[in-house]
Design a protein around this motif. Sequence first.
Motif, mmCIF file in Angstrom:
data_model
loop_
_atom_site.group_PDB
_atom_site.id
_atom_site.type_symbol
_atom_site.label_atom_id
_atom_site.label_comp_id
_atom_site.label_asym_id
_atom_site.label_seq_id
_atom_site.Cartn_x
_atom_site.Cartn_y
_atom_site.Cartn_z
ATOM 1 N N CYS A 34 28.592 35.842 30.818
ATOM 2 C CA CYS A 34 29.899 36.466 30.594
ATOM 3 C C CYS A 34 29.947 37.715 31.460
ATOM 4 O O CYS A 34 28.948 38.420 31.600
ATOM 5 C CB CYS A 34 30.024 36.818 29.113
ATOM 6 N N PHE A 35 31.053 37.969 32.118
ATOM 7 C CA PHE A 35 31.117 39.156 32.976
ATOM 8 C C PHE A 35 32.449 39.880 32.806
ATOM 9 O O PHE A 35 33.464 39.295 32.416
ATOM 10 C CB PHE A 35 30.906 38.774 34.446
ATOM 11 N N THR A 36 32.408 41.172 33.105
ATOM 12 C CA THR A 36 33.615 41.996 33.125
ATOM 13 C C THR A 36 33.794 42.537 34.524
ATOM 14 O O THR A 36 32.805 42.842 35.212
ATOM 15 C CB THR A 36 33.486 43.166 32.150
ATOM 16 N N VAL A 37 35.000 42.618 34.988
ATOM 17 C CA VAL A 37 35.290 43.202 36.298
ATOM 18 C C VAL A 37 35.835 44.607 36.070
ATOM 19 O O VAL A 37 36.873 44.789 35.440
ATOM 20 C CB VAL A 37 36.300 42.345 37.085
ATOM 21 N N GLU A 38 35.120 45.612 36.563
ATOM 22 C CA GLU A 38 35.509 46.998 36.358
ATOM 23 C C GLU A 38 36.235 47.573 37.557
ATOM 24 O O GLU A 38 37.021 48.511 37.429
ATOM 25 C CB GLU A 38 34.268 47.834 36.061
ATOM 26 N N ASN A 39 35.947 47.028 38.720
ATOM 27 C CA ASN A 39 36.542 47.594 39.932
ATOM 28 C C ASN A 39 36.650 46.507 40.993
ATOM 29 O O ASN A 39 35.790 45.632 41.088
ATOM 30 C CB ASN A 39 35.673 48.753 40.440
#
Length: 855
Positions: free
Chosen positions: A81-86
């Motif tokens: 699972c991943f989050t994109v911060e920038n």
Amino acid sequence: PFFMMMKRSINVLSGCAVIVRGQPRGGPPPERQINLSNIRAGALARRAVQGQPDTKDTPDEPWAFQAREFLRKKVIGKEVCFTVENKTPQGREYGMVYLGKDNSGENIAESLVTEGLATVRREGIRGNNPEQARLCDLEDQAKAAKKGLWTEGGGAHTVRDLKYTIENPRNFVDSLHQKPVNAIIEHVRDGCIVRALLLPDYYLVTVMLSGIKCPTFKREADGSETPEPFSAEAKFFTESRLLQRDVQIILESCPNQVILGTILHPNGNITELLLKEGFARCVDWSMAVYTQGAEKLRAAERSAKERKVRIWKDYVAPTANLDQKDRQFVAKVMQVVNADAIVVKLNSGEHKTIHLSSIRPPRLEGEEKNKDKDKRFRPLYDIPYMFEAREFLRKKLIGKKVNVTVDYIRAATSAMETGGVPAFPERTCATVTIGGINIAEALVSKGLATVIRYRQDDDQRSSHYDELLAAELANVSGRSEAVVEYVFSGSRLKLYMPKETCLITFLLAGIECPRGSRNMPSGMQVAEPYSEEATIFTKELVLQREVEVEVESMDKAGNFIGWLHIEGVNLSVALVDNALSKVHFTAERSSYYKTLLSAEETARQRKEKLWANYEEKPKEEVAQLTEEKERVAKYRAVYVTEITDGLHFFAQDVETGTKLESLMESMRGEIAAQPPVEGSFTPRRGDFCIAKFGDGEWYRARIEKIESPAKVHVYYIDYGNREILSSTRLAALPPAFSTRTLLPQATEYTFAFIQVPQDEDARTDAVDSVVRDIQNTQCLLNVEYSGIVCPHVTLQFADSKDDVGLGLVKEGLVMVDVRKEKHLQKMVSDKHAHLNIWRYGDFRDDDADEFGYRR
């Protein structure tokens, strides 16, 4: 975070970058690269850009590969699972990656920092960001614990010695002896071509899967790639299962610098899976080296054809229009028409002509072809071995019931000269067996038929095609006697093999011979210079002579490739030595390679024929290089087993001695459990066997000559000695202990820098001295230069390091052989005290012949 998504990790680019992919829906899903926020791992090695001489290879940064491996083992093939911060203007995405379906799983960035495999980017840290603060705390803990990057002494030991090229890939592959090598798949080019990192020596090699071919991406003239149907799917199939996985690879062969291999993974064999799922087709030329069983590949391909999946979606079986009762039946043989056709009687009473699949009966070759236009010409009796082939079938089949399996129906063909009248009617081609024996295979193994070669996409072939090919190759493998019946060119001949009773087309190995003129679709191809001279040379030397041949392999057209010897002369070497051929790179793996190179260098220096326009380097440069060249001394331990009357000796490498001991122990155990039946073995010249020596033990041997059943000359291949035995003391060599399992261990050598006396008494004195000093002892050996028969070496006593040859010179038992090479002249010392043959003075020049020495 902008958003959170769940994907499957497929590729780790470095210690801080991964590529993820969703689930496939109707095709390969798109890829997405995620760079880990707030941390940095070392950069991996990069190869210099090809074609740009200004660029250089850059090595790993310390701990970079360890960080990549840590991350690879954590996430490859796992759901993340991943989050994109920038997201930068260039499209690079930065975020956090977690193992599992949500952010409650392991934080990959934190794990890397904890192990000291990544540093935290502290510039621009925002005080209110708890994630950044936690990373800083973890880094401080890693520093305190001196983990990874923070260990004392730096990380020079973590930098790989990465090897992008292999100087001699053939020898490299051969040196592994088809043993599985641990590897990581670093890149997938298409379904059947991968780039692998071999461990633990860090060789990066491109491997093509043996036995198959997948749809590929064709490169156009403008550099773009056009995918063939199902090429992307095949690539994804391999990529999703192997990319960056730990595997084992069996490197099986290396034809034309292409490494062929089989990739073994705990979940299965990718070669068989690609075939079974319709992503690949079998390839005849590379199936011959496949070590896991070619029949498995055929079965997997047959399964895909029957299900009509992917590349086989439009496939129509050659016998699709036949009823089951017409595809497979039992019938009685009523007539043998010729070597590949029989007439059978069906249960219905109907007579039907059946042709044996995929084989060709004996036929005329070369200039003989025109004879069949003679009205008196009778093929059955006038074509060599046609009658013998017919008789073989008649004795085996006539009046008996056979099993017939129809493989294909061959359409009628028209004769060009008869205006459309069929030259051959429609033919039913089948595999015919009796008592479980394939009749076509039996014909081929007897040398009474040859196997037809097909286009790769031609499915009209025998259902046992691989067995036919194997039988043909086995029929003439090893060293055999032959008679040269016809010379097509300097390096292409027609041979009659008496033992196998067959005619074969034979191509000389290891050389590049000028080609003669040929009819091509575009017109007559002009002969290359000296092609006629090469043909005449070969004719005068070998035509209608008895020769010995060593078959190494077979080309796609069914021609045999190998070495031809006449009265001790290697024809390939002779052509090179006479400036009528050049050495081909395929000779590198051969034991004759050094001899060929030496002959080529001699011919090049003479500047004649093929080398007439050869330009040497400036003399100053040559002189300088000659002076700088030094003798290479790489002594290795050997065990001397036999001394010949000609002052040659045989030795075993001490390094492989344990393998021989193990083989002999296992072989004798098997013989003791199943003793051979006395008199059951029929010796044939050139065959390998086992022979009972005077000590009552069995040893591996080769039959050299047969005077009578009571007098068979054998050569013990692991020790070098020879003996005359009764055939009752010989037996078949068990396949498990053949020369494929362990090569012959005795190698023949002779002493460098000395002349062997021609006088029998003087030579006997020298031989007696050598036998007394070194037979059955361990010595140190160094190869100094090549010879026509065997390498010339220096030999040292293992304990004192004294030179054995120099001792013979000092004792006056032999003379010094002065070498022209400057770097070898240093080894030739002055004559010592006038002992033995020297006591009458120096007779080197005028009276050497009288004393048994010839210059």
